[in-house]
Design a protein around this motif. Sequence first.
Motif, PDB file in Angstrom:
ATOM      1  N   ALA A   5      -7.852  84.154  96.639  1.00 40.16           N
ATOM      2  CA  ALA A   5      -8.914  84.140  95.627  1.00 40.16           C
ATOM      3  C   ALA A   5     -10.160  83.442  96.173  1.00 40.16           C
ATOM      4  CB  ALA A   5      -8.425  83.430  94.371  1.00 40.16           C
ATOM      5  N   ALA A   6      -9.955  82.337  96.887  1.00 45.36           N
ATOM      6  CA  ALA A   6     -11.077  81.618  97.478  1.00 45.36           C
ATOM      7  C   ALA A   6     -11.777  82.473  98.531  1.00 45.36           C
ATOM      8  CB  ALA A   6     -10.584  80.310  98.100  1.00 45.36           C
ATOM      9  N   MET A   7     -10.997  83.202  99.322  1.00 52.12           N
ATOM     10  CA  MET A   7     -11.593  84.058 100.353  1.00 52.12           C
ATOM     11  C   MET A   7     -12.355  85.227  99.726  1.00 52.12           C
ATOM     12  SD  MET A   7      -8.895  84.027 103.544  1.00 52.12           S
ATOM     13  CE  MET A   7      -7.449  84.531 102.625  1.00 52.12           C
ATOM     14  N   PHE A   8     -11.868  85.739  98.601  1.00 53.56           N
ATOM     15  CA  PHE A   8     -12.597  86.796  97.895  1.00 53.56           C
ATOM     16  C   PHE A   8     -13.946  86.268  97.402  1.00 53.56           C
ATOM     17  CE2 PHE A   8     -13.485  89.219  93.936  1.00 53.56           C
ATOM     18  CZ  PHE A   8     -13.621  90.478  94.503  1.00 53.56           C
ATOM     19  N   MET A   9     -13.961  85.020  96.931  1.00 48.80           N
ATOM     20  CA  MET A   9     -15.216  84.386  96.507  1.00 48.80           C
ATOM     21  C   MET A   9     -16.168  84.217  97.699  1.00 48.80           C
ATOM     22  SD  MET A   9     -13.502  81.485  94.032  1.00 48.80           S
ATOM     23  CE  MET A   9     -15.006  80.538  93.850  1.00 48.80           C
ATOM     24  N   MET A  10     -15.614  83.914  98.849  1.00 46.75           N
ATOM     25  CA  MET A  10     -16.439  83.781 100.057  1.00 46.75           C
ATOM     26  C   MET A  10     -17.109  85.101 100.429  1.00 46.75           C
ATOM     27  SD  MET A  10     -14.002  81.440 102.495  1.00 46.75           S
ATOM     28  CE  MET A  10     -13.670  79.719 102.109  1.00 46.75           C
TER      29      MET A  10
ATOM     30  N   ILE B 278     -15.226  74.783  99.215  1.00 39.69           N
ATOM     31  CA  ILE B 278     -14.483  73.631  98.693  1.00 39.69           C
ATOM     32  C   ILE B 278     -13.182  74.094  98.031  1.00 39.69           C
ATOM     33  CG2 ILE B 278     -14.537  71.713  97.047  1.00 39.69           C
ATOM     34  CD1 ILE B 278     -17.610  71.696  97.432  1.00 39.69           C
ATOM     35  N   PHE B 279     -13.273  75.192  97.262  1.00 37.50           N
ATOM     36  CA  PHE B 279     -12.097  75.740  96.601  1.00 37.50           C
ATOM     37  C   PHE B 279     -11.061  76.215  97.624  1.00 37.50           C
ATOM     38  CE2 PHE B 279      -9.873  79.334  94.455  1.00 37.50           C
ATOM     39  CZ  PHE B 279      -9.254  78.600  93.451  1.00 37.50           C
ATOM     40  N   PHE B 280     -11.535  76.766  98.737  1.00 36.42           N
ATOM     41  CA  PHE B 280     -10.645  77.214  99.813  1.00 36.42           C
ATOM     42  C   PHE B 280      -9.880  76.023 100.418  1.00 36.42           C
ATOM     43  CE2 PHE B 280      -9.900  77.968 104.355  1.00 36.42           C
ATOM     44  CZ  PHE B 280      -9.146  79.124 104.305  1.00 36.42           C
ATOM     45  N   ALA B 281     -10.619  74.914 100.669  1.00 36.64           N
ATOM     46  CA  ALA B 281      -9.986  73.731 101.233  1.00 36.64           C
ATOM     47  C   ALA B 281      -8.916  73.178 100.283  1.00 36.64           C
ATOM     48  CB  ALA B 281     -11.035  72.657 101.533  1.00 36.64           C
ATOM     49  N   ARG B 282      -9.224  73.162  98.993  1.00 38.60           N
ATOM     50  CA  ARG B 282      -8.259  72.681  98.015  1.00 38.60           C
ATOM     51  C   ARG B 282      -7.046  73.621  97.913  1.00 38.60           C
ATOM     52  NH1 ARG B 282      -7.791  67.876  95.957  1.00 38.60           N
ATOM     53  NH2 ARG B 282      -7.065  68.754  93.984  1.00 38.60           N
ATOM     54  N   ALA B 283      -7.305  74.922  98.025  1.00 40.74           N
ATOM     55  CA  ALA B 283      -6.219  75.899  97.936  1.00 40.74           C
ATOM     56  C   ALA B 283      -5.279  75.800  99.137  1.00 40.74           C
ATOM     57  CB  ALA B 283      -6.798  77.322  97.854  1.00 40.74           C
ATOM     58  N   LYS B 284      -5.828  75.489 100.297  1.00 40.59           N
ATOM     59  CA  LYS B 284      -4.998  75.340 101.502  1.00 40.59           C
ATOM     60  C   LYS B 284      -4.089  74.122 101.399  1.00 40.59           C
ATOM     61  CE  LYS B 284      -5.467  77.061 105.238  1.00 40.59           C
ATOM     62  NZ  LYS B 284      -4.727  78.093 105.984  1.00 40.59           N
ATOM     63  N   MET B 285      -4.508  73.130 100.613  1.00 40.34           N
ATOM     64  CA  MET B 285      -3.701  71.914 100.449  1.00 40.34           C
ATOM     65  C   MET B 285      -2.501  72.149  99.530  1.00 40.34           C
ATOM     66  SD  MET B 285      -6.783  69.217  99.835  1.00 40.34           S
ATOM     67  CE  MET B 285      -8.253  69.275 100.856  1.00 40.34           C
ATOM     68  N   SER B 286      -2.626  73.086  98.619  1.00 41.08           N
ATOM     69  CA  SER B 286      -1.566  73.311  97.628  1.00 41.08           C
ATOM     70  C   SER B 286      -0.396  74.071  98.229  1.00 41.08           C
ATOM     71  CB  SER B 286      -2.132  74.083  96.438  1.00 41.08           C
ATOM     72  OG  SER B 286      -2.615  75.344  96.830  1.00 41.08           O
TER      73      SER B 286
ATOM     74  N   VAL C  55      -0.330  87.768 113.601  1.00 41.40           N
ATOM     75  CA  VAL C  55       0.128  87.162 114.856  1.00 41.40           C
ATOM     76  C   VAL C  55       1.297  86.209 114.619  1.00 41.40           C
ATOM     77  CG1 VAL C  55      -0.548  85.733 116.826  1.00 41.40           C
ATOM     78  CG2 VAL C  55      -2.159  87.388 115.884  1.00 41.40           C
ATOM     79  N   PHE C  56       1.157  85.331 113.604  1.00 42.84           N
ATOM     80  CA  PHE C  56       2.173  84.301 113.372  1.00 42.84           C
ATOM     81  C   PHE C  56       3.011  84.555 112.122  1.00 42.84           C
ATOM     82  CE2 PHE C  56      -1.441  82.234 115.527  1.00 42.84           C
ATOM     83  CZ  PHE C  56      -0.799  81.827 116.699  1.00 42.84           C
ATOM     84  N   ARG C  57       2.754  85.651 111.433  1.00 41.54           N
ATOM     85  CA  ARG C  57       3.473  85.994 110.206  1.00 41.54           C
ATOM     86  C   ARG C  57       3.374  84.888 109.154  1.00 41.54           C
ATOM     87  NH1 ARG C  57       3.484  91.247 110.259  1.00 41.54           N
ATOM     88  NH2 ARG C  57       4.234  92.067 112.254  1.00 41.54           N
ATOM     89  N   LYS C  58       2.217  84.280 109.083  1.00 44.10           N
ATOM     90  CA  LYS C  58       1.996  83.208 108.117  1.00 44.10           C
ATOM     91  C   LYS C  58       1.316  83.776 106.879  1.00 44.10           C
ATOM     92  CE  LYS C  58      -0.278  78.741 107.468  1.00 44.10           C
ATOM     93  NZ  LYS C  58      -1.155  77.704 108.057  1.00 44.10           N
ATOM     94  N   ARG C  59       1.949  83.580 105.729  1.00 45.79           N
ATOM     95  CA  ARG C  59       1.418  84.102 104.475  1.00 45.79           C
ATOM     96  C   ARG C  59       0.624  83.015 103.739  1.00 45.79           C
ATOM     97  NH1 ARG C  59       3.755  88.925 102.922  1.00 45.79           N
ATOM     98  NH2 ARG C  59       5.526  89.600 104.185  1.00 45.79           N
ATOM     99  N   GLN C  60      -0.423  83.431 103.051  1.00 46.10           N
ATOM    100  CA  GLN C  60      -1.247  82.511 102.262  1.00 46.10           C
ATOM    101  C   GLN C  60      -0.928  82.695 100.781  1.00 46.10           C
ATOM    102  OE1 GLN C  60      -3.003  80.379 103.886  1.00 46.10           O
ATOM    103  NE2 GLN C  60      -3.091  81.326 105.906  1.00 46.10           N
TER     104      GLN C  60
END
Length: 393
Positions: free
Chosen positions: A218-223, A385-393, A207-212
Amino acid sequence: MSNIKLDQVVCHDSEESELTSWNGKVTSDKNRAYEILNTIHQQGQRSINSITANAEPGTLTDRFLKGNRAAIGDSFNLPFDGNEKRAHVFGRRSGPLLSGTAYCISSCSMILLNKVVLSSYNFSAGISLMFYQNLISCLVVAILGLCRAVSVEKLTWKLIRVWIPVNIIFVGMLVSGMYSLKYINIAMVTILKNMTNILTAIGEYYVFRKRQNQKVWAAMFMMIISAVSGSITDLSFDATGYTWQILNCILTAGYSLTLRRVMDKAKQTTKSGSLNEVSMVLLNNLLSLPFAIFLIIVLNEWEYVINVDIVKLPMFWVVATASGLLGLAISFTSMWFLHQTGPTTYSLVGSLNKIPISIAGIVLFKVPLSIPNTFSILFGLFAGIFFARAKMS
């Protein structure tokens, strides 16, 4: 005595300024000088009396203190200035702790109380519970708005028309969340909610063409691993509950994405050109009431509510009301915490908050656990927790 001293100070300043303006213009004639001085003195007295009669005591005090500080120098500090500074520093340091604690407590308490109402009391009317909680939120916000304790935007038909698509998803999100919590233990609900992050990230890309970045993926794969392994090893697995939770994840992601698209348009319809969190709370909860009434009638839920014996228990209403108030408290404490810290800390604490919620849910409701299921839950919490930290980087 203090008023007399202040009058003397103001009089002295007034006389000096007037005399300065006449400097160089006074003749050597003593009589003329005496007349000028007498006139200045009378004008000064009249101005002082006028100031004293009309000014507030605090204003004169401020001028007096400013005059003293200017005369003595900046190095001199009055005793209460130090106390004010210490109080300010203490408030600045304790603010994040207090707001974060309030946010965590209100968030944990609401989920636990909703679980009590739906599971312990075996209350099957999730839509009716949502209606009651949203009605409480509307009343509280309306009262706070009338008392001018909070700022609420005026609701217009133009704003309502723009907001209806968001509100429909909002109602579906709340209802599906109620029913999933009824059938699934809190720890697994927390782990499965991580799937919302994956759906939101995919939606943001298309929708917004936002890349992660790679850490986020990696965090989402763990989820995904934790959700699948947790579901397989769940001793209290309930297909109905899992179906409701999957639907809740889809609707929650849809709500987040739709909200972003609608927000700018909604702001344009308001008088101030903005839409604060309190106005959004009132708008969402108020618009949800007619939708809830419609669903209660169509699904014949009203008949269940009238005939069930649970609603006759006073303690049931105490718990249901408390959960509604806590739902509103989450909105206010989250705003407070976000203002005291920032998005980064807020996101990280939100992820860490899942740990005490999961532990409390397991202990209080005596959830049967296996070792594989326990490791799946812990792995899922770590992934969050890893996802939250990854979003900050």
